[in-house]
Motif scaffolding. Structure first.
Motif, PDB file in Angstrom:
ATOM      1  N   ALA A  86      16.471  47.251  75.196  1.00  0.00           N
ATOM      2  CA  ALA A  86      16.564  48.582  75.807  1.00  0.00           C
ATOM      3  C   ALA A  86      17.434  49.464  74.933  1.00  0.00           C
ATOM      4  O   ALA A  86      18.216  48.970  74.115  1.00  0.00           O
ATOM      5  N   PRO A  87      17.338  50.785  75.069  1.00  0.00           N
ATOM      6  CA  PRO A  87      18.182  51.680  74.276  1.00  0.00           C
ATOM      7  C   PRO A  87      19.663  51.423  74.542  1.00  0.00           C
ATOM      8  O   PRO A  87      20.060  51.076  75.655  1.00  0.00           O
ATOM      9  N   ALA A  88      20.477  51.586  73.505  1.00  0.00           N
ATOM     10  CA  ALA A  88      21.926  51.409  73.620  1.00  0.00           C
ATOM     11  C   ALA A  88      22.604  52.772  73.600  1.00  0.00           C
ATOM     12  O   ALA A  88      22.436  53.533  72.645  1.00  0.00           O
ATOM     13  N   ALA A  89      23.384  53.051  74.650  1.00  0.00           N
ATOM     14  CA  ALA A  89      24.069  54.339  74.732  1.00  0.00           C
ATOM     15  C   ALA A  89      25.480  54.276  74.179  1.00  0.00           C
ATOM     16  O   ALA A  89      26.053  55.300  73.830  1.00  0.00           O
ATOM     17  N   ASN A  90      26.039  53.060  74.096  1.00  0.00           N
ATOM     18  CA  ASN A  90      27.422  52.918  73.660  1.00  0.00           C
ATOM     19  C   ASN A  90      27.648  51.517  73.116  1.00  0.00           C
ATOM     20  O   ASN A  90      26.734  50.672  73.127  1.00  0.00           O
ATOM     21  N   LEU A  91      28.873  51.264  72.672  1.00  0.00           N
ATOM     22  CA  LEU A  91      29.192  49.964  72.095  1.00  0.00           C
ATOM     23  C   LEU A  91      29.047  48.848  73.120  1.00  0.00           C
ATOM     24  O   LEU A  91      28.636  47.735  72.782  1.00  0.00           O
ATOM     25  N   GLY A  92      29.325  49.145  74.381  1.00  0.00           N
ATOM     26  CA  GLY A  92      29.166  48.137  75.422  1.00  0.00           C
ATOM     27  C   GLY A  92      27.745  47.634  75.520  1.00  0.00           C
ATOM     28  O   GLY A  92      27.507  46.425  75.665  1.00  0.00           O
ATOM     29  N   ASP A  93      26.779  48.548  75.432  1.00  0.00           N
ATOM     30  CA  ASP A  93      25.366  48.147  75.468  1.00  0.00           C
ATOM     31  C   ASP A  93      25.021  47.274  74.263  1.00  0.00           C
ATOM     32  O   ASP A  93      24.260  46.302  74.375  1.00  0.00           O
TER      33      ASP A  93
END
Length: 401
Positions: free
Chosen positions: A374-381
């Protein structure tokens, strides 16, 4: 630094530098260049994960202000090793991130693997020069990382020889004039081996790279051609091209590092003897150049430069990386994480050489089926995708025994 300055003037400008991952192959090459140019550089911080002795030695050689060991349990050992030097010591992952944020004109990001993500992102946020040798920042966190670089006004310079070659061959060319960027691959130690022979490869054989002296993980990646696939993903984020404009060619001599083809039919090639100190020196001194103690290129003595198409049947890792780039979202993060697990399993003799790519392919397939791409919005993703890739790859290792 104004572009009109001469290389000689640049050599007199003192730059402060921090090296994240100072005891690895890139870090050691950087330390060597710094020590050969002591009047040009001061060292703010050096970091390492577990090698206290090498870190302390590098800190003493360079007169670093701070040395940081990633393993917090080794703090007392590091402090003892630096006793009487006046060099500060710190330990733990948070201390490494803090070191990355210290004021420095240039941060060399050479921590291998996902462990380098947080400190390298922190260095990018400072908005200064970042000499990048950590693949995962662009492979696993490409969109997030490049957004951080743009927002902070960070000057990003690649340290990989191929991407450094592309930087030089592009020479500020407009995106519209670029037809293709082709990265070269040595082919590794098994370029001419059959599939049957590859089934019996040992870690010792895979670690004997014919041209380059590198760390264990990247050396195995070179042998599988995964390294070249990861570099294609990096190039996609570094340069103004589409995935379709990127390619790779096997060049056993490792003299040409990158070729840039232009719409008028011209092709620019960057050439140098294989030595990581060449691209590191460029990143430290760009847009000028600094002296490096590398072997000088003598084409007459080499005599022949040869090229061949990569064989994706014997070396399927390259196609896996290309497919992950095309798939996008967190597919490259899963690819990279699964590859780390598979390489470690091979080095510890739990799986065979050909099982490395099989494990990565199976982990990617499982991640897709489980809806983990899935798309990553931030470092956590990104870190969640990295964790998923590792978990899946680890769980699948038993099927290759």
């Amino acid at each position: 630094m104004a572009s009109s300055e001469t290389a000689g003037t640049r050599a007199q400008v003192v730059r402060s530098i921090s090296v994240l991952g100072a005891t690895g192959s890139v870090g050691q090459s950087t330390i060597d260049l710094i020590c050969r140019n002591r009047d040009a550089f001061t060292v703010e911080a050096l970091t390492a994960q577990t090698n206290v002795a090498a870190l302390a030695e590098a800190a003493r050689r360079t007169g670093a202000r701070l040395a940081v060991i990633g393993d917090a349990d080794l703090y007392d050992d590091l402090r003892a090793a630096l006793a009487g030097t006046g060099i500060d010591a710190a330990a733990g992952p948070d201390a490494i991130v803090a070191a990355a944020a210290m004021p420095a004109d240039c941060v060399v990001a050479a921590i291998v693997g996902a462990a380098g993500l947080a400190p390298t992102l922190e260095a990018a946020r400072q908005g200064r020069r970042l000499a990048l040798a950590n693949k995962e920042c662009l492979v696993s966190a490409g969109d997030v990382f490049m957004s951080t670089v743009a927002d902070a006004g960070c000057e990003l310079l690649p340290v990989d020889s191929e991407h450094s070659g592309a930087l030089q061959a592009l020479a500020g060319a407009s995106a519209e004039s670029i037809e293709r960027i082709t990265l070269t691959a040595s082919g590794g130690p098994f370029r001419t081996w059959s599939l049957d022979e590859l089934q019996h490869v040992t870690p010792e054989q895979a670690l004997r790279h014919p041209n380059w002296s590198m760390g264990a993980k990247i050396t195995i990646d070179s042998a599988t051609l995964m390294n070249k696939g990861l570099e294609l993903i990096e190039a996609y984020h570094l340069f103004p091209v589409t995935a379709e404009q990127l390619g790779a060619v096997v060049h056993p001599q490792s003299i040409i590092h990158c070729l840039v083809s232009y719409i008028d039919g011209s092709v620019m090639a960057q050439m140098a003897c294989p030595d990581m100190r060449t691209p590191i020196a460029l990143a430290l001194s760009w847009p000028g150049r600094m002296a490096a103690p590398t072997q000088r290129l003598d084409l007459a003595s080499i005599g022949l430069l040869s090229f061949e198409a990569p064989d994706e049947v014997r070396f399927p890792a390259l196609k896996l990386a290309r497919d992950a780039l095309t798939r996008g979202a967190t597919a490259p993060a899963v690819l990279s994480a699964a590859n780390e697990v598979a390489v470690e399993a091979f080095l510890s003799r739990r799986i065979g050489f050909l099982d490395i790519a099989r494990n990565v392919a199976d982990a990617l397939e499982a991640a897709e089926k489980q809806g983990l791409i899935a798309p990553a919005a931030n470092l956590g993703d990104v870190l969640e995708a990295d964790s998923a890739g590792r978990r899946l790859a680890q769980s699948l290792l038993g099927r290759y025994v």
